[in-house]
Design an enzyme around this catalytic site. Structure first.
Site, PDB file in Angstrom:
ATOM      1  N   GLY A 104       5.430  -0.348   3.487  1.00  0.00           N
ATOM      2  CA  GLY A 104       4.464  -1.348   3.959  1.00  0.00           C
ATOM      3  C   GLY A 104       4.017  -1.076   5.389  1.00  0.00           C
ATOM      4  O   GLY A 104       2.832  -1.212   5.720  1.00  0.00           O
ATOM      5  N   ASP A 105       4.979  -0.654   6.222  1.00  0.00           N
ATOM      6  CA  ASP A 105       4.658  -0.321   7.624  1.00  0.00           C
ATOM      7  C   ASP A 105       3.697   0.861   7.671  1.00  0.00           C
ATOM      8  O   ASP A 105       2.742   0.877   8.452  1.00  0.00           O
ATOM      9  CB  ASP A 105       5.932   0.067   8.395  1.00  0.00           C
ATOM     10  CG  ASP A 105       6.997  -1.015   8.361  1.00  0.00           C
ATOM     11  OD1 ASP A 105       6.636  -2.192   8.181  1.00  0.00           O
ATOM     12  OD2 ASP A 105       8.189  -0.682   8.507  1.00  0.00           O
ATOM     13  N   ALA A 106       3.971   1.864   6.828  1.00  0.00           N
ATOM     14  CA  ALA A 106       3.130   3.065   6.799  1.00  0.00           C
ATOM     15  C   ALA A 106       1.730   2.717   6.312  1.00  0.00           C
ATOM     16  O   ALA A 106       0.737   3.233   6.828  1.00  0.00           O
ATOM     17  CB  ALA A 106       3.761   4.121   5.897  1.00  0.00           C
TER      18      ALA A 106
END
EC number: 2.7.1.20
Length: 341
Positions: A295-297
């Protein structure tokens, strides 16, 4: 072109302690997959136990820091991104500084003398991850650090600002300062729902920040929790994305766009009263290493294209590309150069 310091992130820098664990370990500590929680006293022994029982990797992490590093990697312009957060004056803190410099991010950490650098247990089973964060020094960030001229200069320089919801538990006043600055100066301010517990237990500070957001990111579980907490009585992710995009805004300069990821299912983008769905490239199960940092990526990849003023579908494609790279590796890591065209 991405200019120096165009993107600023603020958040909780944590060292990921990542390992493939077994079901009995999850049960022992009451951990569910695909979730993120703050460590309670009962979780404290797990960090050591992971090191004794399993093959552990140490990877510099923390949600916002991951996104900023991925955006930096996608942009390939030295110092295009900056980041602030709090670490301890210790070995892990030194690791973190070294790692961020190598990534090309301009970090201005607040270094706490008395508290160790925060850690996050990343428990992986069957490719899915569960996060248990022991914030420690990350919890010591104060807005006084932000107000120092050399740090506030990063805010002034940035045109895009991203803060994960996790930072709401640490320094809501820092978020407010930056959000108000963004609204007053027509900058793009984005946040992430980040985890069900943020939507449930930090509802008030989340609601205070929400009017300032131009982009809201999240996944389907967080969106459904947000809906439940606000009594919307719908589990339909498209409806929820739409309702979040229509939440009142502090400044009328930019419309709000909500971007909800759903794992292997299409990404939902709500803007202008309409929802568009973008399919994601499916990865064969045998290529999946772990979903930690996916999700961060996605956010990092998305923001990298937003900064280049690409249309929304290209931003989503950038996000999906970055997430696809990261889930084929351990933690939020990536090869030397992106292969995104």
């Amino acid at each position: 072109m991405a200019s120096e310091g165009v993107l600023l992130g603020m958040g909780n820098p944590l060292l990921d302690i990542s390992a493939i664990v077994d079901q009995s370990f999850l049960e022992k500590y009451g951990i569910t997959l695909n979730n993120a929680i703050l460590a309670e006293d009962k979780h404290k022994p797990m960090y050591e136990e992971m090191g004794e029982k399993f093959n552990v990797e140490y990877i510099a992490g923390g949600a916002t820091q991951n996104s900023i590093k991925v955006a930096q990697w996608m942009l390939q312009v030295p110092g295009a991104t900056s980041y602030m957060g709090s670490i301890g004056k210790d070995k892990f803190g030194e690791e973190m500084k070294k790692n961020s410099k190598l990534a090309g991010v301009n970090v201005h950490y607040y270094e706490d003398e008395t508290t160790p650098t925060g850690t996050c247990a990343v428990c992986v089973l069957g490719g899915e991850r569960s996060l248990v964060a022991n914030l420690a020094a990350a919890n010591c960030y104060k807005s006084e650090h932000l107000k120092r001229p050399e740090n506030w200069a990063l805010v002034e320089k940035a045109k895009y600002i991203y803060i994960a919801g996790f930072f709401l538990t640490v320094s809501p006043d820092s978020i407010q300062l930056v959000a108000e600055h963004a609204a007053a100066n027509n900058k793009i301010f984005s946040m992430n729902l980040s985890a069900p517990f943020i939507c449930e237990f930090f509802k008030d500070v989340q609601e205070k920040a929400l009017p300032y957001t131009d982009f809201v990111f999240g996944n389907e579980t967080e969106a459904r929790t947000f809906s439940k907490v606000h009594g919307w009585e719908t589990d339909n992710v498209e409806e929820i994305a739409l309702k979040i995009s229509q939440w009142p805004k502090a400044s009328g300069t930019h419309k709000r766009i909500t971007v909800i990821t759903q794992g292997a299912d299409p990404v939902c983008v709500a803007e202008d009263g309409k929802v568009k769905k973008f399919p994601v490239e499916l990865l064969p199960k045998e290529k999946l290493v772990d979903t930690n940092g996916a999700g961060d990526a996605f956010v990092g990849g998305f923001l990298s294209q937003l900064i280049l003023e690409k249309p929304i579908e290209e931003c989503v494609r950038g996000g999906c590309y970055a997430a696809n790279v990261v889930i084929q590796r351990s933690g939020c890591t990536y090869p030397d150069k992106p292969d995104f065209h």
